[in-house]
Design a protein around this motif. Structure first.
Motif, mmCIF file in Angstrom:
data_model
loop_
_atom_site.group_PDB
_atom_site.id
_atom_site.type_symbol
_atom_site.label_atom_id
_atom_site.label_comp_id
_atom_site.label_asym_id
_atom_site.label_seq_id
_atom_site.Cartn_x
_atom_site.Cartn_y
_atom_site.Cartn_z
ATOM 1 N N MET A 137 7.712 5.545 -8.930
ATOM 2 C CA MET A 137 6.843 5.762 -7.729
ATOM 3 C C MET A 137 6.551 5.001 -6.617
ATOM 4 N N PHE A 138 5.857 5.599 -5.277
ATOM 5 C CA PHE A 138 5.839 4.951 -4.243
ATOM 6 C C PHE A 138 4.121 4.910 -3.851
ATOM 7 N N PHE A 139 3.656 3.468 -3.039
ATOM 8 C CA PHE A 139 2.367 3.829 -2.706
ATOM 9 C C PHE A 139 2.434 3.845 -0.821
ATOM 10 N N LYS A 140 2.029 4.714 -0.239
ATOM 11 C CA LYS A 140 2.219 4.754 1.076
ATOM 12 C C LYS A 140 1.518 3.621 1.896
ATOM 13 N N GLU A 141 0.235 3.393 1.418
ATOM 14 C CA GLU A 141 -0.120 2.387 1.979
ATOM 15 C C GLU A 141 1.155 1.059 2.365
ATOM 16 N N THR A 142 1.562 0.788 1.271
ATOM 17 C CA THR A 142 2.382 -0.786 1.452
ATOM 18 C C THR A 142 4.016 -0.074 1.412
ATOM 19 N N SER A 143 4.335 0.689 1.631
ATOM 20 C CA SER A 143 5.594 1.243 2.290
ATOM 21 C C SER A 143 5.443 1.835 3.774
ATOM 22 N N THR A 145 -10.627 1.647 -11.396
ATOM 23 C CA THR A 145 -10.002 3.005 -13.072
ATOM 24 C C THR A 145 -8.638 2.644 -13.531
ATOM 25 N N ASN A 146 -7.735 3.090 -13.005
ATOM 26 C CA ASN A 146 -6.190 3.504 -12.595
ATOM 27 C C ASN A 146 -5.253 3.108 -11.629
ATOM 28 N N PRO A 147 -5.005 1.935 -12.091
ATOM 29 C CA PRO A 147 -4.047 1.213 -11.120
ATOM 30 C C PRO A 147 -3.565 1.705 -10.486
ATOM 31 N N LEU A 148 -2.585 3.028 -10.806
ATOM 32 C CA LEU A 148 -1.741 3.899 -10.709
ATOM 33 C C LEU A 148 -2.018 4.496 -9.407
ATOM 34 N N GLU A 149 -3.388 5.128 -9.211
ATOM 35 C CA GLU A 149 -4.578 6.063 -8.910
ATOM 36 C C GLU A 149 -3.699 6.276 -7.066
ATOM 37 N N GLY A 150 -3.261 7.124 -6.709
ATOM 38 C CA GLY A 150 -2.415 6.893 -5.460
ATOM 39 C C GLY A 150 -1.185 6.912 -5.134
ATOM 40 N N ALA A 151 -0.762 6.859 -5.641
ATOM 41 C CA ALA A 151 0.475 6.872 -6.160
ATOM 42 C C ALA A 151 1.630 8.222 -5.860
ATOM 43 N N ILE A 152 2.722 7.876 -5.711
ATOM 44 C CA ILE A 152 3.518 9.134 -4.838
ATOM 45 C C ILE A 152 4.533 9.662 -6.372
ATOM 46 N N PRO A 153 4.579 10.285 -6.990
ATOM 47 C CA PRO A 153 5.423 10.189 -7.927
ATOM 48 C C PRO A 153 6.674 10.605 -6.858
#
Length: 569
Positions: free
Chosen positions: A110-116, A241-249
């Motif tokens: 999983m990747f997070f655009k904001e931190t990649s 509420t969900n820490p993985l919200e917005g993650a890109i699988p």
């Protein structure tokens, strides 16, 4: 008549609006200046003549491959003068890939655009191999649109399933977290996460900790400074509420999605890549940090030494997370070699000061190892059972965290695939963190188990025992992959243990990868490697161009307020 308080609010709003307008104008002027500067830099680079300068990347990991792309694209360097020595730990001594499909990568799916930031910029430029008309990022986003991420799913020892994270921080947990976020990085060196929460051990039973541990690899004994840095880096996730919200699988084998396109791009530009070569030592000029020669071993010929000329550059990946990893099979456990006799980083650090210290990262394998495993199945029977149990639609599952598993197993509920894959086959990925412990059903440590035994333990924790015969009948292969240093980059230590990307008083030398020192960033993310490769190349080639900065969400008042509402008592 308008009240005084309302007048003040309106006046403040007008002032804020005027200030915002000024900031926008300043920002536009700054962007214009940067664009002009970059254009000037491009014109200057176009006139450069590097003559016969050679660049040697020691280690063939993501950092080196990325650095080589930046050399080609931004520095206009000749591909035939770039040499990559090493193969990222994915080749055996005969040059064979350590595992067949799928390649057991580090495990980040999983990747997070904001931190990649730099990762995103780089792979927006690299063509996808599966879809030649798209970039790798476009391929990732098309998968994201098709497989929207659900919440992580917890299954306890009784088979109870929930996808709702409990807001289960105690008052003491909140105080400890708030104090940690407000602390200085320099005050946390060489301390562990467990040290900080020793007065409130309940923190390690919270759903938040299970998600953070599973997603980013932190353990109780990991670096406190890096844990705090990860909280700041992922600040936007903390208030959700969900820490993985917005993650890109990533429903694709990462080796196929990331590494192969990079290799294809570099080969197209005639970069010299030697995946079976190893580097055992580097010599330096007397009393300086100028590299003079590289000691190379390879299976195809006798060991030899590369003599560096006056302008040649040496860029070193000083540690590999996948080093000494080993692969098992359905019937056999994963094995590994632990010979550290010719460890490059130790050899050069013993010679020269200012090159870091590998000991904190590689001295305690019991704290850094894990088992990753891949399950290949015929058909979709196993997938449908998982979707039914977790209540997710096809392709919408996140991590399933088996929180009461003695091995602390997790499995990514969304199977991944690639264009050439048999459509009737599904592939899952999972891993265990406490691999020295006995299994709850298979009474063996996970590191001693075959793929079949790991599969049986997994089915018991999923409470699918009644389906075991049918599921095992559909299993083509379960491949365990032992990674002794999976979490080594998160070990506690002093900041000086990581060499700076450009060591002080060094010339023509740089260090890259997850064991280098990049303030504010977190080495558990692929971004760290890409960023380091770009920083090294830009500095050594005098490229005065901007590098995507580390996103500072913690400086955004709105985001901070959202987090404070959740964490602060």
């Amino acid at each position: 008549m308008m009240g005084k308080k309302l007048k003040k609010i309106i006046a403040a709003g007008i002032t804020a609006t005027a200030a915002a307008g000024t900031l926008i104008a300043v920002k536009k002027q700054r962007e214009k200046q940067l664009l002009h500067h970059e254009q000037t830099m491009i014109e200057e680079v176009n006139k450069r003549d590097y003559k016969d300068m050679q660049v040697y990347f020691v280690g063939g990991g993501l950092a080196s491959l990325s650095g080589a792309v930046y050399l080609l694209r931004d520095c206009h360097f000749k591909g035939e003068n770039i040499h990559i020595l090493g193969g990222m730990g994915i080749m055996d001594e005969k040059g064979n890939k350590l595992s067949t499909k799928p390649f057991p990568f580090k495990g980040k799916h999983m990747f997070f655009k904001e931190t990649s930031e730099n990762f995103w910029e780089l792979f927006s430029y690299i063509p996808s191999l599966s879809y030649p008309d798209k970039s790798v990022v476009e391929e990732m986003l098309s998968n994201y649109q098709n497989h929207s991420l659900a919440k992580p799913c917890f299954i306890d020892r009784n088979g109870n399933v929930t996808d709702k994270l409990r807001k289960d921080f105690s008052l003491q947990d909140k105080k400890a977290l708030g104090k940690l976020l407000a602390s200085k990085d320099s005050k946390l060196q060489q301390r562990t996460i467990r040290d900080w929460f020793k007065e409130t051990p309940h923190f390690f039973d919270t759903d938040f900790w299970y998600v953070w541990q599973t997603s980013f690899g932190f353990q109780k004994w990991s670096s406190l400074a890096l844990f705090r840095r990860s909280l700041l880096r992922m600040m936007t996730l903390l208030g959700k509420t969900n820490p993985l919200e917005g993650a890109i699988p990533i429903p694709v084998d990462p080796y196929i999605l990331f590494i192969k396109p990079l290799l294809a791009y570099l080969e197209k530009h005639h970069v010299n890549i030697y995946p079976t070569y190893g580097v055992t030592d580097i010599d330096f000029d007397k009393d300086t940090l100028i590299p003079s020669s590289i000691h190379v071993t390879c299976p195809e010929r006798e060991d030899y030494i590369i003599s560096l000329k006056e302008k040649d550059l040496c860029i070193i990946e000083n540690g590999f997370i996948a080093a000494y990893s080993g692969t098992g099979s359905l019937k056999g456990k994963a094995s590994s070699s632990f010979s550290m006799k010719k460890e490059l980083w130790k050899n050069i650090a013993d010679k020269k000061q200012g090159l870091g210290n590998p000991t904190p990262f590689f001295h305690n394998r019991e704290q850094t190892h894990k088992i990753s495993f891949h399950i290949s199945c015929k058909g979709r029977h196993f997938q449908k059972l998982i979707e039914k149990k977790c209540g997710n639609g096809p392709g919408k599952g996140a991590y399933i965290i088996l929180k009461d598993s003695n091995w602390l197993m997790s499995i990514l509920a969304t199977p991944y695939s690639h264009k050439e894959q048999d459509k009737e086959k599904t592939i899952f990925w999972g891993y265990g963190q406490y691999i020295d412990r006995l299994g709850d059903y298979v009474q063996k440590p996970m590191k001693e188990c075959s793929g079949e035994e790991i599969m049986k333990e997994l089915l018991h924790h999923l409470h699918l025992e009644k389906e075991e015969t049918a599921i095992m009948g559909s299993v083509i292969e379960t491949v365990p992959y032992y990674i002794p240093y999976a979490h080594s980059s998160l070990q506690p230590g002093h900041s000086s243990d990581r060499p700076n990307i450009i060591p002080e008083q060094s010339q023509r030398l740089a260090f890259i990868g997850p064991f280098t020192n990049i303030p504010e960033d977190v080495p558990c993310m692929e971004e760290y490697s890409v960023r380091s490769g770009r920083m090294a190349v830009y500095h050594l080639l005098n490229m005065d161009m901007g590098i995507c900065p580390v996103t500072s969400h913690y400086k955004d008042p709105k985001i901070v307020m959202d987090v404070l509402k959740k964490f602060c008592p």
